[in-house]
Design a protein around this motif. Structure first.
Motif, PDB file in Angstrom:
ATOM      1  N   TYR A  40     -11.676  -4.537   9.510  1.00  0.00           N
ATOM      2  CA  TYR A  40     -11.424  -4.626   8.166  1.00  0.00           C
ATOM      3  C   TYR A  40     -10.259  -4.328   7.453  1.00  0.00           C
ATOM      4  N   PHE A  41     -10.259  -5.097   6.042  1.00  0.00           N
ATOM      5  CA  PHE A  41      -8.872  -4.226   5.499  1.00  0.00           C
ATOM      6  C   PHE A  41      -9.525  -3.274   4.808  1.00  0.00           C
ATOM      7  N   GLY A  42     -10.763  -3.886   3.611  1.00  0.00           N
ATOM      8  CA  GLY A  42     -10.955  -3.425   2.597  1.00  0.00           C
ATOM      9  C   GLY A  42     -11.697  -2.187   2.375  1.00  0.00           C
ATOM     10  N   HIS A  43     -12.216  -2.031   1.896  1.00  0.00           N
ATOM     11  CA  HIS A  43     -13.002  -0.687   1.083  1.00  0.00           C
ATOM     12  C   HIS A  43     -14.703  -0.323   0.884  1.00  0.00           C
TER      13      HIS A  43
ATOM     14  N   ASN B 258     -13.965   4.529   5.512  1.00  0.00           N
ATOM     15  CA  ASN B 258     -14.052   4.538   3.605  1.00  0.00           C
ATOM     16  C   ASN B 258     -14.695   5.933   3.407  1.00  0.00           C
TER      17      ASN B 258
ATOM     18  N   LEU C 144      -7.599  -0.491   6.315  1.00  0.00           N
ATOM     19  CA  LEU C 144      -6.505  -1.034   6.672  1.00  0.00           C
ATOM     20  C   LEU C 144      -7.110  -1.308   7.933  1.00  0.00           C
ATOM     21  N   GLY C 145      -7.448  -2.699   8.206  1.00  0.00           N
ATOM     22  CA  GLY C 145      -7.631  -3.152   9.284  1.00  0.00           C
ATOM     23  C   GLY C 145      -8.209  -2.746  11.188  1.00  0.00           C
ATOM     24  N   ASP C 146      -8.965  -1.566  10.448  1.00  0.00           N
ATOM     25  CA  ASP C 146      -9.912  -0.561  11.345  1.00  0.00           C
ATOM     26  C   ASP C 146     -10.784  -1.257  11.678  1.00  0.00           C
TER      27      ASP C 146
ATOM     28  N   GLN D 296      -9.840   3.876   2.913  1.00  0.00           N
ATOM     29  CA  GLN D 296      -9.303   2.267   2.689  1.00  0.00           C
ATOM     30  C   GLN D 296      -9.399   1.784   4.604  1.00  0.00           C
TER      31      GLN D 296
ATOM     32  N   TYR E 120       1.011  -0.869  -0.153  1.00  0.00           N
ATOM     33  CA  TYR E 120      -0.408  -0.144   0.127  1.00  0.00           C
ATOM     34  C   TYR E 120       1.277   1.700  -0.215  1.00  0.00           C
TER      35      TYR E 120
END
Length: 206
Positions: free
Chosen positions: A47-50, A57, A42-44, A40, A3
Motif C-alpha cells: 500500500y502506498f498511501g495513508h 500510518n 510508501l509501499g509497505d 505514509q 516525497y
C-alpha cells in the motif's frame, strides 16, 4: 524523489522559523511541537498511501520542547498517547494566565502527568472530501490492536506477537469482545455513530 523533496522542503521551512525566533531572541520563550496527522505507507504491505489503520500510518511522532522556565525535564515517554493529548499537555505546562478555562474543553490528557490513565487510543476515518463512506475504526492498547470496518468482521492483532501480519481474532474471542465494547463506546460519542449526518460541503451551502 517527490516525497524526499517534500520532506526537505518541510525541514527548510522549519529551519526558517527557528532562525527567525533565534534572531529575535524568542527561542527560549517558545514552545515547539513536532507531530504529524498520519504516516505514509510508501509501499509497505503493498500500500502506498495513508488511508489505512496500519501502525505505519497511525503511529506518528510527537515531540515537545517547552521553554526553560516551564521546568519540564528532558525525557522520552513510552506511554500510549494520542494527538488529542497535545493541547491539554501544552495548557498544563505553559504558565499563561487565563488558560485554565480551556483545559476542560478538551478530551485529552496531560501526557506528562505523574499518573496517566490512558489505556487505549482510537483511530477513525469515515469520509473522503465530503463523501460519507463506511467507517474504518481502530482501537489500540499497549499490546492489542482491534480494527473494524463498518459491516465487516473485527480484526485483532497482537502487537507483541506477529503484529499486523496475522489476524488472531478467532484465537482470542474474549479480547475481541472487550475491545469491541470499548470501541463501540468511543464511537457512541463520535460523528461515526449510526445515523449521524455526513460531512457538509461548504460549496453546496446556501
Amino acid at each position: 524523489a517527490r516525497y524526499e523533496a517534500c520532506v526537505r522542503q518541510m525541514a527548510d521551512q522549519v529551519a526558517r522559523i527557528l532562525d527567525a525566533l533565534a534572531a529575535r531572541g524568542a527561542q527560549d520563550d517558545t514552545a515547539f511541537v513536532f507531530c504529524a496527522d498520519h504516516g505514509q505507507a510508501l509501499g509497505d504491505k503493498a500500500y502506498f498511501g495513508h488511508a489505512t489503520h496500519m501502525q505505519i500510518n497511525v503511529a506518528v511522532p510527537l515531540l515537545l520542547r517547552f521553554p526553560e522556565r516551564c521546568n519540564v525535564p528532558a525525557q522520552r515517554n513510552p506511554r500510549l498517547v494520542s494527538l488529542v493529548d497535545l493541547m491539554p499537555t501544552l495548557l498544563a505546562h505553559l504558565a499563561i494566565p487565563g488558560l485554565e478555562a480551556y483545559v476542560t474543553q478538551f478530551r485529552g490528557t496531560d501526557v506528562l502527568a505523574p499518573v496517566l490513565a490512558r489505556k487505549h487510543v482510537v483511530t477513525a476515518e469515515e469520509s473522503t472530501r465530503f463523501k460519507k463512506q463506511p467507517y474504518h475504526a481502530g482501537l489500540v492498547t499497549e499490546r492489542w490492536k482491534y480494527v473494524q470496518v463498518e459491516g465487516g468482521p473485527g480484526l485483532l492483532y497482537d502487537l507483541a506477537g506477529a503484529g499486523e501480519e496475522r489476524d488472531v481474532a478467532a484465537q482470542n474471542p474474549e479480547i475481541v469482545k472487550e475491545l469491541e465494547a470499548l470501541l463501540t463506546a468511543e464511537l457512541g460519542t463520535s460523528v461515526l455513530r449510526a445515523g449521524a449526518p455526513g460531512p457538509v460541503d461548504p460549496e453546496q451551502q446556501e
